[in-house]
Write a protein that holds these residues in place. Structure first.
Motif, PDB file in Angstrom:
ATOM      1  N   GLY A 532     -27.748  77.441  84.692  1.00 37.53           N
ATOM      2  CA  GLY A 532     -26.405  77.670  84.168  1.00 37.53           C
ATOM      3  C   GLY A 532     -26.330  78.915  83.296  1.00 37.53           C
ATOM      4  N   GLY A 533     -27.494  79.475  82.926  1.00 36.16           N
ATOM      5  CA  GLY A 533     -27.512  80.691  82.117  1.00 36.16           C
ATOM      6  C   GLY A 533     -27.517  80.436  80.618  1.00 36.16           C
ATOM      7  N   LEU A 534     -28.076  79.306  80.199  1.00 33.04           N
ATOM      8  CA  LEU A 534     -28.110  78.971  78.767  1.00 33.04           C
ATOM      9  C   LEU A 534     -29.253  79.705  78.067  1.00 33.04           C
ATOM     10  CD1 LEU A 534     -27.029  77.146  76.421  1.00 33.04           C
ATOM     11  CD2 LEU A 534     -28.720  75.442  77.143  1.00 33.04           C
ATOM     12  N   SER A 535     -28.945  80.240  76.891  1.00 36.67           N
ATOM     13  CA  SER A 535     -30.007  80.808  76.065  1.00 36.67           C
ATOM     14  C   SER A 535     -30.207  79.882  74.870  1.00 36.67           C
ATOM     15  CB  SER A 535     -29.631  82.214  75.607  1.00 36.67           C
ATOM     16  OG  SER A 535     -28.338  82.178  75.029  1.00 36.67           O
ATOM     17  N   LYS A 536     -31.353  80.038  74.177  1.00 38.29           N
ATOM     18  CA  LYS A 536     -31.688  79.047  73.152  1.00 38.29           C
ATOM     19  C   LYS A 536     -30.709  79.077  71.970  1.00 38.29           C
ATOM     20  CE  LYS A 536     -35.074  81.750  70.576  1.00 38.29           C
ATOM     21  NZ  LYS A 536     -36.416  81.818  70.022  1.00 38.29           N
ATOM     22  N   ASP A 537     -30.078  80.221  71.743  1.00 32.13           N
ATOM     23  CA  ASP A 537     -29.190  80.296  70.573  1.00 32.13           C
ATOM     24  C   ASP A 537     -27.858  79.583  70.767  1.00 32.13           C
ATOM     25  OD1 ASP A 537     -28.745  82.290  72.456  1.00 32.13           O
ATOM     26  OD2 ASP A 537     -27.650  83.532  71.033  1.00 32.13           O
ATOM     27  N   LYS A 538     -27.646  78.993  71.965  1.00 36.11           N
ATOM     28  CA  LYS A 538     -26.430  78.194  72.169  1.00 36.11           C
ATOM     29  C   LYS A 538     -26.785  76.755  72.528  1.00 36.11           C
ATOM     30  CE  LYS A 538     -23.249  81.455  71.756  1.00 36.11           C
ATOM     31  NZ  LYS A 538     -24.004  82.187  70.705  1.00 36.11           N
ATOM     32  N   CYS A 539     -28.038  76.380  72.237  1.00 42.64           N
ATOM     33  CA  CYS A 539     -28.506  75.037  72.578  1.00 42.64           C
ATOM     34  C   CYS A 539     -28.729  74.249  71.297  1.00 42.64           C
ATOM     35  CB  CYS A 539     -29.796  75.135  73.390  1.00 42.64           C
ATOM     36  SG  CYS A 539     -30.512  73.530  73.759  1.00 42.64           S
ATOM     37  N   LEU A 540     -28.002  73.154  71.130  1.00 42.23           N
ATOM     38  CA  LEU A 540     -28.043  72.390  69.883  1.00 42.23           C
ATOM     39  C   LEU A 540     -29.457  71.949  69.513  1.00 42.23           C
ATOM     40  CD1 LEU A 540     -26.362  71.038  67.597  1.00 42.23           C
ATOM     41  CD2 LEU A 540     -26.214  69.017  69.068  1.00 42.23           C
ATOM     42  N   ASN A 541     -30.187  71.390  70.475  1.00 41.43           N
ATOM     43  CA  ASN A 541     -31.510  70.868  70.116  1.00 41.43           C
ATOM     44  C   ASN A 541     -32.619  71.910  70.181  1.00 41.43           C
ATOM     45  OD1 ASN A 541     -31.060  70.511  72.974  1.00 41.43           O
ATOM     46  ND2 ASN A 541     -32.925  69.289  73.063  1.00 41.43           N
ATOM     47  N   ALA A 542     -32.208  73.187  70.236  1.00 46.05           N
ATOM     48  CA  ALA A 542     -33.184  74.251  70.016  1.00 46.05           C
ATOM     49  C   ALA A 542     -33.133  74.685  68.553  1.00 46.05           C
ATOM     50  CB  ALA A 542     -32.917  75.434  70.943  1.00 46.05           C
ATOM     51  N   LEU A 543     -32.221  74.083  67.801  1.00 46.76           N
ATOM     52  CA  LEU A 543     -32.138  74.396  66.365  1.00 46.76           C
ATOM     53  C   LEU A 543     -33.289  73.741  65.629  1.00 46.76           C
ATOM     54  CD1 LEU A 543     -28.331  73.914  65.551  1.00 46.76           C
ATOM     55  CD2 LEU A 543     -29.586  76.079  65.747  1.00 46.76           C
ATOM     56  N   SER A 544     -33.726  74.396  64.572  1.00 46.13           N
ATOM     57  CA  SER A 544     -34.776  73.809  63.744  1.00 46.13           C
ATOM     58  C   SER A 544     -34.182  72.627  62.964  1.00 46.13           C
ATOM     59  CB  SER A 544     -35.285  74.849  62.756  1.00 46.13           C
ATOM     60  OG  SER A 544     -34.238  75.133  61.836  1.00 46.13           O
ATOM     61  N   LEU A 545     -35.040  71.827  62.372  1.00 47.79           N
ATOM     62  CA  LEU A 545     -34.564  70.656  61.632  1.00 47.79           C
ATOM     63  C   LEU A 545     -33.562  71.017  60.526  1.00 47.79           C
ATOM     64  CD1 LEU A 545     -34.597  67.654  60.960  1.00 47.79           C
ATOM     65  CD2 LEU A 545     -36.744  67.996  59.739  1.00 47.79           C
ATOM     66  N   PRO A 546     -33.885  71.980  59.653  1.00 46.45           N
ATOM     67  CA  PRO A 546     -32.892  72.295  58.617  1.00 46.45           C
ATOM     68  C   PRO A 546     -31.554  72.777  59.205  1.00 46.45           C
ATOM     69  CG  PRO A 546     -34.977  73.434  58.189  1.00 46.45           C
ATOM     70  CD  PRO A 546     -35.127  72.763  59.487  1.00 46.45           C
ATOM     71  N   ALA A 547     -31.639  73.554  60.294  1.00 44.10           N
ATOM     72  CA  ALA A 547     -30.407  74.101  60.875  1.00 44.10           C
ATOM     73  C   ALA A 547     -29.551  72.998  61.506  1.00 44.10           C
ATOM     74  CB  ALA A 547     -30.750  75.162  61.911  1.00 44.10           C
ATOM     75  N   ILE A 548     -30.175  72.059  62.191  1.00 45.72           N
ATOM     76  CA  ILE A 548     -29.376  71.018  62.832  1.00 45.72           C
ATOM     77  C   ILE A 548     -28.812  70.047  61.781  1.00 45.72           C
ATOM     78  CG2 ILE A 548     -31.150  69.284  63.411  1.00 45.72           C
ATOM     79  CD1 ILE A 548     -29.746  69.077  66.178  1.00 45.72           C
ATOM     80  N   MET A 549     -29.552  69.860  60.693  1.00 50.29           N
ATOM     81  CA  MET A 549     -29.021  69.009  59.613  1.00 50.29           C
ATOM     82  C   MET A 549     -27.722  69.595  59.071  1.00 50.29           C
ATOM     83  SD  MET A 549     -32.490  67.785  57.683  1.00 50.29           S
ATOM     84  CE  MET A 549     -31.816  66.843  56.332  1.00 50.29           C
ATOM     85  N   GLN A 550     -27.730  70.924  58.939  1.00 47.01           N
ATOM     86  CA  GLN A 550     -26.519  71.607  58.467  1.00 47.01           C
ATOM     87  C   GLN A 550     -25.347  71.413  59.429  1.00 47.01           C
ATOM     88  OE1 GLN A 550     -27.054  75.764  57.716  1.00 47.01           O
ATOM     89  NE2 GLN A 550     -27.881  75.410  55.665  1.00 47.01           N
ATOM     90  N   VAL A 551     -25.647  71.538  60.724  1.00 48.76           N
ATOM     91  CA  VAL A 551     -24.599  71.370  61.733  1.00 48.76           C
ATOM     92  C   VAL A 551     -23.995  69.968  61.644  1.00 48.76           C
ATOM     93  CG1 VAL A 551     -24.157  71.206  64.218  1.00 48.76           C
ATOM     94  CG2 VAL A 551     -25.531  73.087  63.320  1.00 48.76           C
ATOM     95  N   PHE A 552     -24.855  68.962  61.576  1.00 49.49           N
ATOM     96  CA  PHE A 552     -24.370  67.581  61.493  1.00 49.49           C
ATOM     97  C   PHE A 552     -23.535  67.362  60.228  1.00 49.49           C
ATOM     98  CE2 PHE A 552     -28.083  65.775  64.255  1.00 49.49           C
ATOM     99  CZ  PHE A 552     -27.426  66.197  65.395  1.00 49.49           C
ATOM    100  N   GLU A 553     -24.031  67.898  59.119  1.00 49.49           N
ATOM    101  CA  GLU A 553     -23.315  67.710  57.856  1.00 49.49           C
ATOM    102  C   GLU A 553     -21.938  68.373  57.880  1.00 49.49           C
ATOM    103  OE1 GLU A 553     -26.063  68.821  54.722  1.00 49.49           O
ATOM    104  OE2 GLU A 553     -27.290  67.111  55.368  1.00 49.49           O
ATOM    105  N   LYS A 554     -21.917  69.572  58.455  1.00 51.05           N
ATOM    106  CA  LYS A 554     -20.656  70.312  58.528  1.00 51.05           C
ATOM    107  C   LYS A 554     -19.639  69.545  59.383  1.00 51.05           C
ATOM    108  CE  LYS A 554     -19.079  74.866  59.633  1.00 51.05           C
ATOM    109  NZ  LYS A 554     -19.376  75.843  60.668  1.00 51.05           N
ATOM    110  N   LYS A 555     -20.113  69.006  60.492  1.00 48.97           N
ATOM    111  CA  LYS A 555     -19.235  68.269  61.404  1.00 48.97           C
ATOM    112  C   LYS A 555     -18.636  67.050  60.711  1.00 48.97           C
ATOM    113  CE  LYS A 555     -17.328  66.838  65.190  1.00 48.97           C
ATOM    114  NZ  LYS A 555     -16.344  67.521  66.013  1.00 48.97           N
TER     115      LYS A 555
END
Ligand SMILES: [Zn+2]
Ligand SMILES: [Zn+2]
Length: 557
Positions: A532-555
């Motif tokens: 599909g042409g996905l790169s890692k910077d647009k993949c949620l579970n390619a985020l590091s732990l601190p980064a994904i925690m931020q995403v969840f908190e923001k949501k």
């Protein structure tokens, strides 16, 4: 005339009677008649009703049924029962080793209505819960379904990777000096493979053919011009294209396809050149950046290749965690702790998102509110215990018929993230499905939209959706779309990844694991994400732990 088709119809009648729990004596007389007719030394088609009645072991009432069948091609009893049985359930009855009693449990107790759902349920380990089923039966059923799927000539990519690689290895051992490479659908990482194409660049075609015929590598082997065709033991069609070495890369490019793509690329090259020394050279001549095989579908990526703007494709090692997984709390096989340890120690991941089923998914032991709270306590406890790793509290919330989620807000807000998926009332038209899903996407608690169409490849089409409207809604509501990595699903379809990415929607490669081995499906999810042409910077579970925690908190605001 043959009696076999008549016997078979009678047998189907007896099976359907058993499925619908008709009087056992009646079932027995039909089953006996089927057996009897099959063994008769004469054709029943030529007999009058009176003659049939005199045949020993058939009797008056069966004779009239057989007569009706011969005259009209069917029987009223059979038609009535067929009308009362979903087509997919009749189909299940045709699978070797599943008798009507088992089919009744599969259909009525487990709510499974076709072969695809049954196959999926085997993989989810759901059958062992049912009365009279064990791990062994489940395994037999799974194998029988795979056999049936193979008989129509198409295979899931994941089903044939081992055979394909074994074959390539064998060819490489036989032709030590040759150039050998996969082409076609398999090289393009297509989700369904109907033919395995291999290009072989060697000095001598005749020698190649002779070696193949001697080697037993393929069955039903034949030679047609420069194509050696045959089958693998599992029935997969194989096409080996033999060329002289100097034509290898051109042939590899042509055989990889797809046709629309090769035509578009070659249309851009001015001069004829038959002997490129690499595929890169072909693209260079066409004024394009090299396009990886998985992206060679039509002209989708040609403009990007022209402006040197191709995506940096994601790879498996880019994944930092795994979201959407099931444990023993609902229909999974392993405990949360077992899954967490496997992710941390074997897969070297940083986090695990648990998403057991929500309360409406009764067939999958979906969690009541009380159980949600208990599970979250367990996760808190495990998070204290496991150093250097985090378990997220998620849920796979059913999208109810009206598009609402499965718990009241005060429970929804207790989760770190929520995957919203449709599991019930799958028979919807496009408008209904689209409205239902958009409502769920607009729910402020929805983090990820799970398997958007509910499809099961090669066996269940999935409900129709308006992709653009749903993706637009995800963009507007900051909802990530899942690429369900189960080889049967691979849903969101790769054909829609670019549209989603253009709209700014992120994707997540979710294994939907129901046991620790299930995590490995993420490899297939990554392959299709690359397609599909996905790169890692647009993949949620390619985020590091601190980064994904931020995403969840923001949501969650
Ligand atoms: Zn699901
Ligand atoms: Zn799931």
């Amino acid at each position: 005339m043959e009696n076999k088709p008549i016997a078979r119809r009678l047998r189907l009648l007896s099976q359907l009677m058993e499925l619908h729990e008709v009087n056992p004596f009646k079932i027995k007389s039909v089953a006996n008649a089927s057996f009897k007719v099959d063994k008769l030394p004469f054709a029943v088609a030529g007999k009058t009703l009176a003659e049939l009645e005199k045949v020993e072991g058939i009797g008056k009432s069966m004779a009239s049924k057989i007569h009706e069948l011969v005259e009209t091609g069917t029987m009223t009893d059979l038609e009535d029962l067929l009308a009362a049985t979903p087509e997919g359930v009749v189909d299940i009855m045709g699978i070797k080793g599943i008798g009507p009693k088992k089919v009744a449990i599969i259909w009525k107790d487990l709510g499974i209505e076709n072969t695809g759902e049954l196959y999926y349920a085997c993989n989810e380990n759901r059958l062992i819960e049912a009365k009279g089923f064990g791990l062994k039966t489940q395994e037999e059923i799974r194998k029988a379904i795979e056999f049936k799927m193979a008989s129509n000539g198409k295979f899931l990519y994941a089903q044939i990777t081992k055979e394909a690689n074994d074959l390539l290895n064998k060819i490489e051992t036989v032709f030590v000096d040759a150039l050998v490479e996969f082409a076609g659908e398999y090289r393009r990482l297509c989700e369904i493979i109907s033919k395995l194409v291999i290009v072989l660049g060697s000095r001598d075609q005749q020698m190649a053919f002779d070696s193949f015929t001697k080697s037993n590598i393929l069955q039903n082997i034949s030679l047609n011009k420069n194509h050696i065709t045959g089958e693998l033991a599992n029935g997969l069609l194989v096409d080996i294209v033999c060329v002289e070495k100097r034509y290898f890369y051109k042939e590899l490019f042509m055989q990889t396809g797809n046709e629309e793509h090769t035509t578009a690329v070659l249309g851009r090259t001015k001069d004829e050149f038959d002997q490129p020394t690499s595929e890169e050279l072909i693209y260079k001549k066409a004024g394009l950046e090299f396009i990886k095989p998985e992206l060679r579908e039509g002209d989708t990526f040609i403009a990007k290749a022209e402006s040197n703007n191709l995506p940096q494709l994601i790879s498996y090692k880019d994944l930092k965690g795994t979201l959407h997984n099931h444990s023993t709390w609902s229909d999974g096989v392993n405990t949360i702790e077992e899954m967490a340890l496997y992710c941390r120690d074997t897969l070297k991941l940083e986090y695990l998102g648990m998403c057991d089923h929500s309360k409406s998914a009764f067939y999958a032991k979906g969690l009541s509110i009380e159980r949600v709270l208990q599970q979250q306590e367990e996760i808190d406890h495990l998070n204290k215990k496991l150093s250097g790793f985090k378990i997220f509290k998620g849920i796979e919330s059913d999208i109810l018929n009206d598009g609402s989620l499965d718990y009241p807000d005060e429970i929804l807000k207790k989760f770190d993230f929520i995957v919203a998926s449709v599991h019930s009332n799958l028979k919807m038209d496009e408008e209904k499905a689209t409205t239902r899903i958009i409502k769920a996407v607009e729910n402020p608690y929805t983090t990820i939209l799970g398997h958007p169409t509910g499809r099961l490849l090669l066996s269940r089409k999935g409900y129709p959706i308006d992709y653009k409207k749903i993706i637009d809604a995800c963009a507007a509501n900051n909802v990530v779309i899942e690429i369900n990595a189960n080889p049967l699903r691979l849903d969101l379809d790769w054909r829609w990844h670019q549209y989603a990415l253009e709209k700014g929607v992120w994707l997540s490669v979710n294994p939907d694991a129901h046991r620790i081995e299930g995590f490995l499906d993420m490899r297939f999810g990554v392959l299709v994400a690359r397609k599909g042409g996905l790169s890692k910077d647009k993949c949620l579970n390619a985020l590091s732990l601190p980064a994904i925690m931020q995403v969840f908190e923001k949501k969650r605001g």
